[in-house]
Design an enzyme around this catalytic site. Structure first.
Site, PDB file in Angstrom:
ATOM      1  N   ARG A 148     -25.517   5.699 -20.081  1.00  0.00           N
ATOM      2  CA  ARG A 148     -24.553   6.148 -21.087  1.00  0.00           C
ATOM      3  C   ARG A 148     -25.282   6.590 -22.359  1.00  0.00           C
ATOM      4  O   ARG A 148     -26.472   6.361 -22.518  1.00  0.00           O
ATOM      5  CB  ARG A 148     -23.570   5.019 -21.416  1.00  0.00           C
ATOM      6  CG  ARG A 148     -22.601   4.687 -20.300  1.00  0.00           C
ATOM      7  CD  ARG A 148     -21.797   3.435 -20.600  1.00  0.00           C
ATOM      8  NE  ARG A 148     -22.615   2.226 -20.564  1.00  0.00           N
ATOM      9  CZ  ARG A 148     -22.179   1.001 -20.823  1.00  0.00           C
ATOM     10  NH1 ARG A 148     -20.908   0.832 -21.183  1.00  0.00           N
ATOM     11  NH2 ARG A 148     -22.985  -0.044 -20.743  1.00  0.00           N
ATOM     12  N   LYS A 194     -25.589   0.027 -25.758  1.00  0.00           N
ATOM     13  CA  LYS A 194     -25.940  -1.367 -25.492  1.00  0.00           C
ATOM     14  C   LYS A 194     -26.673  -1.994 -26.669  1.00  0.00           C
ATOM     15  O   LYS A 194     -27.171  -1.316 -27.561  1.00  0.00           O
ATOM     16  CB  LYS A 194     -26.817  -1.464 -24.234  1.00  0.00           C
ATOM     17  CG  LYS A 194     -26.074  -1.173 -22.953  1.00  0.00           C
ATOM     18  CD  LYS A 194     -24.849  -2.069 -22.760  1.00  0.00           C
ATOM     19  CE  LYS A 194     -25.199  -3.524 -22.513  1.00  0.00           C
ATOM     20  NZ  LYS A 194     -23.988  -4.375 -22.384  1.00  0.00           N
ATOM     21  N   TYR A 222     -22.472  -2.038 -29.045  1.00  0.00           N
ATOM     22  CA  TYR A 222     -22.168  -3.355 -28.479  1.00  0.00           C
ATOM     23  C   TYR A 222     -23.322  -4.300 -28.801  1.00  0.00           C
ATOM     24  O   TYR A 222     -24.497  -3.904 -28.720  1.00  0.00           O
ATOM     25  CB  TYR A 222     -22.006  -3.272 -26.949  1.00  0.00           C
ATOM     26  CG  TYR A 222     -20.729  -2.626 -26.488  1.00  0.00           C
ATOM     27  CD1 TYR A 222     -19.496  -3.213 -26.761  1.00  0.00           C
ATOM     28  CD2 TYR A 222     -20.738  -1.436 -25.775  1.00  0.00           C
ATOM     29  CE1 TYR A 222     -18.310  -2.626 -26.339  1.00  0.00           C
ATOM     30  CE2 TYR A 222     -19.567  -0.832 -25.345  1.00  0.00           C
ATOM     31  CZ  TYR A 222     -18.352  -1.443 -25.639  1.00  0.00           C
ATOM     32  OH  TYR A 222     -17.187  -0.859 -25.225  1.00  0.00           O
ATOM     33  N   HIS A 259     -22.864  -8.369 -28.357  1.00  0.00           N
ATOM     34  CA  HIS A 259     -22.761  -9.577 -27.522  1.00  0.00           C
ATOM     35  C   HIS A 259     -23.785 -10.629 -27.961  1.00  0.00           C
ATOM     36  O   HIS A 259     -24.645 -11.066 -27.185  1.00  0.00           O
ATOM     37  CB  HIS A 259     -22.959  -9.225 -26.045  1.00  0.00           C
ATOM     38  CG  HIS A 259     -21.973  -8.219 -25.523  1.00  0.00           C
ATOM     39  ND1 HIS A 259     -20.631  -8.486 -25.379  1.00  0.00           N
ATOM     40  CD2 HIS A 259     -22.137  -6.921 -25.139  1.00  0.00           C
ATOM     41  CE1 HIS A 259     -20.007  -7.415 -24.910  1.00  0.00           C
ATOM     42  NE2 HIS A 259     -20.895  -6.456 -24.765  1.00  0.00           N
ATOM     43  N   GLU A 305     -17.443  -4.835 -29.719  1.00  0.00           N
ATOM     44  CA  GLU A 305     -16.604  -5.789 -28.984  1.00  0.00           C
ATOM     45  C   GLU A 305     -15.772  -6.704 -29.867  1.00  0.00           C
ATOM     46  O   GLU A 305     -14.898  -7.421 -29.365  1.00  0.00           O
ATOM     47  CB  GLU A 305     -17.449  -6.628 -28.010  1.00  0.00           C
ATOM     48  CG  GLU A 305     -18.354  -7.666 -28.647  1.00  0.00           C
ATOM     49  CD  GLU A 305     -19.729  -7.129 -29.003  1.00  0.00           C
ATOM     50  OE1 GLU A 305     -20.600  -7.942 -29.311  1.00  0.00           O
ATOM     51  OE2 GLU A 305     -19.918  -5.890 -28.974  1.00  0.00           O
ATOM     52  N   ASP A 313     -21.928 -10.493 -19.987  1.00  0.00           N
ATOM     53  CA  ASP A 313     -22.371 -10.032 -21.307  1.00  0.00           C
ATOM     54  C   ASP A 313     -22.227 -11.121 -22.364  1.00  0.00           C
ATOM     55  O   ASP A 313     -22.967 -11.144 -23.343  1.00  0.00           O
ATOM     56  CB  ASP A 313     -21.575  -8.802 -21.752  1.00  0.00           C
ATOM     57  CG  ASP A 313     -22.203  -7.497 -21.271  1.00  0.00           C
ATOM     58  OD1 ASP A 313     -23.403  -7.500 -20.983  1.00  0.00           O
ATOM     59  OD2 ASP A 313     -21.485  -6.497 -21.188  1.00  0.00           O
TER      60      ASP A 313
END
Length: 372
Positions: free
Chosen positions: A15, A75, A94, A96, A118, A270
């Site tokens: 991505r 990511k 993101y 996490h 998120e 995740d």
């Protein structure tokens, strides 16, 4: 503002943080956009497509991190990336953080302002920047689980939908949120016998109405969880506590009651995973076996379908990304939903769930932003 988009470097992550269409929007707002060469290769967008959208192509990630006011990724930053972040820079991706103390240390040391997709919220209490990838991961979980159930892959050798005269596979979905809904929809569509467990009675009513009796709903107690997990051929872990580490709902001891060759797909990996025996895997080596149960725990599942997922992600992230580019930190101060996405700012943890999970002091975003 100068906005930068590096090529993703996590294992099998195809991505991209900005599609050419998104770049065009930033440029229309008067911003300069830098894109690392070949950043969009995984979605079929070459450098010329980015140039046509108004981006400047740069040869290395170091150019992106060194020259950008805001870095837009998909990511969480890898060690080589967080080492290049700096005080005064905005990171929009993101994160996490709750199950990842090393990344948290790296971000705190950098002084960066880090907004996590998120944990950004909306008026309905949802997580609008997480939702599209949850939809993708929920649907993919059934494809991955069906493949892992094949005998050659270590599974029981059972077809999800069965055939006339042979019953279908039994699928247990733990969690009735976005991931659980889309996993159940895919499994039911393939003809599997599907049960969803959740602890919200209103949500179970919604799901019952939505599926019209094609899916079983159960209130999640220890007894109900054991019954469903022990009888299932495929178990989908779809539990989320926003920002926090996922609860370990299925213990190592419970594996002994499962069918040999049954499959677990832990979509919550995740956030640390909701199975005690889970550990993160990659697309190049996606499964492992514990006590005869196949575990699929890929931490970036939507990366397997980057064309679909990158465009879905950009559709969701563009609105807030433009706010950040247009207004800088003032955008966070003015918008409580974007403020909920602030996880780290100038060496301080600003998300309570992350701070609690990792043992840091938690600072209210309003107290640390200092925006005039």
């Amino acid at each position: 503002m100068r906005v930068g988009c590096p090529k993703e470097i996590k294992n099998h992550e195809y991505r991209v943080g900005l599609t050419p269409g998104a770049v065009r929007e930033y440029v229309a707002h008067g911003h300069e956009v830098l894109v690392e060469t070949k950043a969009g290769a995984g979605i079929g967008a070459d450098d010329d497509a980015y140039r046509a959208a108004g981006a400047k192509i740069v040869p290395t990630a170091a150019d992106i991190f060194g020259r950008s006011d805001m870095v837009v990724k998909v990511k969480e930053p890898q060690p080589a990336e967080w080492a290049q972040l700096r005080d005064g820079q905005i990171l929009y991706t993101y994160l996490h953080l709750a199950p990842d103390p090393e990344q948290t240390k790296g971000l705190l040391a950098s002084g960066v302002t880090a907004i996590a997709y998120e944990t950004v919220t909306d008026e309905r209490g949802g997580l609008p920047l997480l939702a599209p990838m949850s939809e993708v991961a929920g649907r993919l979980s059934i494809q991955a689980g069906a493949t892992a159930l094949q005998k050659a892959n270590g599974g029981r050798g059972i077809l999800l939908g069965g055939v006339p005269g042979v019953p279908p596979a039994k699928v247990a979905v733990i969690g009735g949120g976005v991931v659980g809904l889309h996993a159940a929809r895919m499994a039911a569509g393939l003809g599997a016998d599907v049960s969803i467990l959740d602890r919200s009675i209103p949500r179970l009513r919604q799901l019952d109405d939505l599926f019209g009796g094609r899916v079983h709903t159960r209130y999640s107690t220890i007894d109900a969880l054991e019954e469903e997990v022990f009888s299932a051929d495929l178990v989908i872990g779809a539990v989320l506590i926003p920002g926090a580490a996922a609860p370990k709902l299925v213990t190592r001891e419970m594996l002994s009651g499962m069918k040999k060759g049954a499959v677990i797909v832990d979509v919550a990996i995740d956030q640390g995973g909701c199975f005690e025996t889970s550990h993160a895997t990659t697309h190049s080596d996606p499964t492992f076996e514990v006590d005869g149960v196949v575990h699929y725990c890929v931490a970036n599942m939507p990366g397997a379908v980057p064309v679909t997922s990158a465009h879905a992600l950009n559709n969701a992230t563009l609105h807030y990304g433009l706010q950040l580019a247009d207004k800088g930190l003032k955008a966070i101060a003015e918008d409580r939903h974007l403020r909920a996405g602030l996880n780290v700012h100038k060496g301080r943890v600003t998300n309570h769930a992350v701070a609690e999970a990792l043992g840091y002091e938690s600072y209210a975003p309003e107290a640390v932003l200092n925006v005039a």
